[in-house]
Scaffold this motif. Structure first.
Motif, PDB file in Angstrom:
ATOM      1  N   ALA A 153       0.829  -1.211   0.000  1.00 26.72           N
ATOM      2  CA  ALA A 153       0.000   0.000   0.000  1.00 26.72           C
ATOM      3  C   ALA A 153       0.860   1.257   0.000  1.00 26.72           C
ATOM      4  O   ALA A 153       0.620   2.199  -0.768  1.00 26.72           O
ATOM      5  N   ALA A 154       1.883   1.268   0.854  1.00 24.77           N
ATOM      6  CA  ALA A 154       2.762   2.437   0.931  1.00 24.77           C
ATOM      7  C   ALA A 154       3.555   2.612  -0.367  1.00 24.77           C
ATOM      8  O   ALA A 154       3.745   3.746  -0.844  1.00 24.77           O
ATOM      9  N   ALA A 155       4.001   1.502  -0.948  1.00 21.95           N
ATOM     10  CA  ALA A 155       4.782   1.577  -2.192  1.00 21.95           C
ATOM     11  C   ALA A 155       3.921   2.049  -3.354  1.00 21.95           C
ATOM     12  O   ALA A 155       4.377   2.800  -4.219  1.00 21.95           O
ATOM     13  N   LEU A 156       2.664   1.614  -3.398  1.00 24.59           N
ATOM     14  CA  LEU A 156       1.742   2.095  -4.437  1.00 24.59           C
ATOM     15  C   LEU A 156       1.517   3.599  -4.305  1.00 24.59           C
ATOM     16  O   LEU A 156       1.485   4.331  -5.303  1.00 24.59           O
ATOM     17  N   ALA A 157       1.363   4.050  -3.068  1.00 17.30           N
ATOM     18  CA  ALA A 157       1.155   5.479  -2.833  1.00 17.30           C
ATOM     19  C   ALA A 157       2.362   6.293  -3.309  1.00 17.30           C
ATOM     20  O   ALA A 157       2.211   7.387  -3.864  1.00 17.30           O
ATOM     21  N   LYS A 158       3.570   5.746  -3.119  1.00 15.29           N
ATOM     22  CA  LYS A 158       4.787   6.427  -3.586  1.00 15.29           C
ATOM     23  C   LYS A 158       4.764   6.623  -5.101  1.00 15.29           C
ATOM     24  O   LYS A 158       5.332   7.580  -5.620  1.00 15.29           O
ATOM     25  N   GLN A 159       4.108   5.684  -5.786  1.00 13.52           N
ATOM     26  CA  GLN A 159       4.048   5.736  -7.247  1.00 13.52           C
ATOM     27  C   GLN A 159       2.870   6.563  -7.755  1.00 13.52           C
ATOM     28  O   GLN A 159       2.557   6.540  -8.949  1.00 13.52           O
ATOM     29  N   GLY A 160       2.205   7.264  -6.857  1.00 12.25           N
ATOM     30  CA  GLY A 160       1.141   8.170  -7.256  1.00 12.25           C
ATOM     31  C   GLY A 160      -0.252   7.583  -7.248  1.00 12.25           C
ATOM     32  O   GLY A 160      -1.211   8.250  -7.647  1.00 12.25           O
ATOM     33  N   VAL A 161      -0.417   6.331  -6.799  1.00 13.93           N
ATOM     34  CA  VAL A 161      -1.744   5.730  -6.691  1.00 13.93           C
ATOM     35  C   VAL A 161      -2.434   6.278  -5.442  1.00 13.93           C
ATOM     36  O   VAL A 161      -1.820   6.387  -4.372  1.00 13.93           O
ATOM     37  N   ASP A 162      -3.697   6.644  -5.583  1.00 13.76           N
ATOM     38  CA  ASP A 162      -4.489   7.124  -4.452  1.00 13.76           C
ATOM     39  C   ASP A 162      -5.021   5.888  -3.721  1.00 13.76           C
ATOM     40  O   ASP A 162      -5.985   5.266  -4.144  1.00 13.76           O
ATOM     41  N   VAL A 163      -4.361   5.515  -2.625  1.00 14.08           N
ATOM     42  CA  VAL A 163      -4.644   4.251  -1.935  1.00 14.08           C
ATOM     43  C   VAL A 163      -5.459   4.476  -0.662  1.00 14.08           C
ATOM     44  O   VAL A 163      -5.083   5.275   0.202  1.00 14.08           O
ATOM     45  N   SER A 164      -6.572   3.758  -0.573  1.00 13.00           N
ATOM     46  CA  SER A 164      -7.353   3.691   0.668  1.00 13.00           C
ATOM     47  C   SER A 164      -7.373   2.247   1.133  1.00 13.00           C
ATOM     48  O   SER A 164      -7.469   1.322   0.321  1.00 13.00           O
ATOM     49  N   VAL A 165      -7.274   2.037   2.430  1.00 14.55           N
ATOM     50  CA  VAL A 165      -7.354   0.704   3.022  1.00 14.55           C
ATOM     51  C   VAL A 165      -8.561   0.667   3.948  1.00 14.55           C
ATOM     52  O   VAL A 165      -8.705   1.511   4.836  1.00 14.55           O
ATOM     53  N   LEU A 166      -9.429  -0.312   3.718  1.00 10.46           N
ATOM     54  CA  LEU A 166     -10.582  -0.540   4.594  1.00 10.46           C
ATOM     55  C   LEU A 166     -10.296  -1.786   5.410  1.00 10.46           C
ATOM     56  O   LEU A 166     -10.073  -2.874   4.857  1.00 10.46           O
ATOM     57  N   THR A 167     -10.271  -1.646   6.720  1.00 10.52           N
ATOM     58  CA  THR A 167      -9.888  -2.754   7.591  1.00 10.52           C
ATOM     59  C   THR A 167     -10.709  -2.723   8.870  1.00 10.52           C
ATOM     60  O   THR A 167     -11.572  -1.859   9.065  1.00 10.52           O
ATOM     61  N   SER A 168     -10.451  -3.667   9.755  1.00  8.49           N
ATOM     62  CA  SER A 168     -11.228  -3.756  10.996  1.00  8.49           C
ATOM     63  C   SER A 168     -10.689  -2.813  12.060  1.00  8.49           C
ATOM     64  O   SER A 168      -9.511  -2.447  12.069  1.00  8.49           O
ATOM     65  N   HIS A 169     -11.583  -2.438  12.944  1.00 11.73           N
ATOM     66  CA  HIS A 169     -11.192  -1.606  14.077  1.00 11.73           C
ATOM     67  C   HIS A 169     -10.815  -2.508  15.236  1.00 11.73           C
ATOM     68  O   HIS A 169     -11.580  -3.379  15.629  1.00 11.73           O
ATOM     69  N   GLN A 170      -9.610  -2.314  15.753  1.00 11.74           N
ATOM     70  CA  GLN A 170      -9.121  -3.135  16.848  1.00 11.74           C
ATOM     71  C   GLN A 170      -8.660  -2.247  17.995  1.00 11.74           C
ATOM     72  O   GLN A 170      -7.903  -1.297  17.796  1.00 11.74           O
ATOM     73  N   GLY A 171      -9.149  -2.551  19.198  1.00  7.66           N
ATOM     74  CA  GLY A 171      -8.709  -1.848  20.396  1.00  7.66           C
ATOM     75  C   GLY A 171      -8.917  -0.354  20.334  1.00  7.66           C
ATOM     76  O   GLY A 171      -9.985   0.135  19.957  1.00  7.66           O
TER      77      GLY A 171
END
Length: 412
Positions: free
Chosen positions: A26-44
């Motif tokens: 995800a971080a590497a894609l963002a470096k290449q100019g991709v607009d990256v969103s991550v949808l994940t679970s909420h923990q703690g």
């Protein structure tokens, strides 16, 4: 390109190598100019939204927090898919994504989310959609070659000590309702494959998908090679052997413990799991020169590799990929691994020694070879640093972006 990655867990919540890989990607894609969103679970107490490494992380999903618990897995298989459908639909309306990329059991939402008209991608990095037990171990003893049926599953699980990361207790083993539920859940995951463009993390996974009638493209896991390029520690006396992984039977930590008998070495084991107490008891009773450590944050891992002389990957099950092997090579360390599954691919020629899964004598012999030949350890380590370049994040990300760009439009 606007990309939504859906993953059940995301760092700092880590259940295995998959979470580590997807955060890096995800971080590497963002470096290449991709607009990256991550949808994940909420923990703690983690924030429900944060921007990290130019990646927007939305912690809106509901799931279980312990893959080793029956009740937690029930929540993961029922509540989680509905949560993905609801939150992904809402987020897609807000952000107008160009691609949606599923990781793990998030693929259960693919049938519904295809209605959004967005190309769907799924990375197959485990066996949850290819095996009801999730490990492809036939009767818990050897690598499975079958496409499982309910009859085969019922027979197989009776002789298996684990189902996924759960201990196969009597509550599961002799419970027809629970077993039927597990098999049906597997079938749902398997059917979900048809709605996605599939990425296999190894040739081994690609061949399994073909067995199930699905085409896929191989894009391996990535590694930040530079993080592992640390100055090696002085040669240890005795030789320092490192194990990193879960303390469960399928990972083979008990095999490694027995293999160090008669080998002049210090074994350090990092992990957690249902075998931890049994392993500690064996160390104490046998007087093994071994120490069990709690898991550490991933940013501490490169230094742990640097301090070791030999890395051992004694899995008894067919690992889909084998991240430990590429991390060892990146660190310039020789690797001893089981000749099974994706490990056969990730341990490059001349970079280590492969042994028969579960064979204590072969593993002990491999340890002795490296114990008595520091120069061979050095040669293997240097070859590993060269071989691991194919997994560099820049190379993998370039391939992944090109793959996204070739995806056909969705036919509703």
């Amino acid at each position: 390109m606007k990309l939504l990655i859906i993953t059940e867990y995301y760092p700092p919540t880590i259940m295995g190598g998959g979470e580590t890989n997807i955060a890096l990607v995800a971080a590497a894609l963002a470096k290449q100019g991709v607009d990256v969103s991550v949808l994940t679970s909420h923990q703690g107490s983690l924030p429900k939204y944060e921007r990290k490494d130019d990646v927007q992380v939305y912690r809106r999903l509901t799931t279980g927090n312990n893959p080793g618990s029956i009740s937690s897995n029930l929540k993961r298989s029922t509540v989680y898919p509905k949560s993905v459908i609801k939150e992904a639909t809402t987020l897609a309306e807000e952000k107008q994504f160009d691609r949606i990329h599923f990781i793990g059991n998030s693929i259960l939402a693919a049938k519904e989310l295809r209605k959004l008209g967005i190309p769907l991608v799924a990375t197959i990095e485990s066996y949850i959609a290819l095996c009801p037990k999730g490990d492809r171990m036939y009767h818990g003893k050897s690598e499975c070659t079958l496409q499982c049926s309910m009859k085969e599953f019922l027979s197989c699980q009776k002789n298996s000590t684990e189902i996924g990361k759960m201990r196969n207790s009597a509550l599961l083993k002799y419970n027809p309702a629970a077993l039927t539920y597990l098999y049906n859940h597997y079938k749902k995951l398997n059917k979900s494959l048809q709605y996605c463009n599939l990425i296999a993390i190894s040739e081994y996974i690609r061949n399994l998908l073909l067995q199930h009638g699905h085409q896929s493209t191989v894009i391996p896991n990535a590694i930040d090679v530079d993080k592992f390029n640390l100055s090696p520690a002085k040669e240890n006396t005795p030789m320092n052997v490192l194990y990193l992984g879960a303390f469960i039977r399928s990972k083979g930590p008990h095999i490694l413990l027995d293999a160090i008998k008669g080998v002049d070495c210090q074994l350090d084991m990092y992990g957690k799991g249902n075998m931890k107490d049994a392993l500690q008891k064996r160390i104490t009773e046998k007087g093994y020169n071994a120490t069990i450590h709690d898991p550490v944050l991933y940013d501490k891992i490169p230094q742990i590799y640097a301090n070791a002389d030999v890395i051992v990957f004694p899995s008894m099950w067919p690992e889909p990929f084998g991240r430990i092997a590429i991390e060892a090579m990146a660190a310039g360390k020789p690797i001893i691994g089981s000749a099974i599954g994706g490990i056969n691919e990730t341990i490059a020629d001349g970079c280590g020694i492969t042994v028969e899964p579960g064979n204590v004598d072969q593993l002990r012999d491999a340890l002795r070879i490296l114990q008595h030949d520091p120069e061979l350890r050095n040669i293997m380590g240097k070859k590993g640093k060269i071989a691991v370049t194919q997994y560099k994040e820049e190379t993998v990300i370039e391939t992944l972006i090109a793959y996204y760009q070739t995806l056909p439009p969705v036919i509703k």
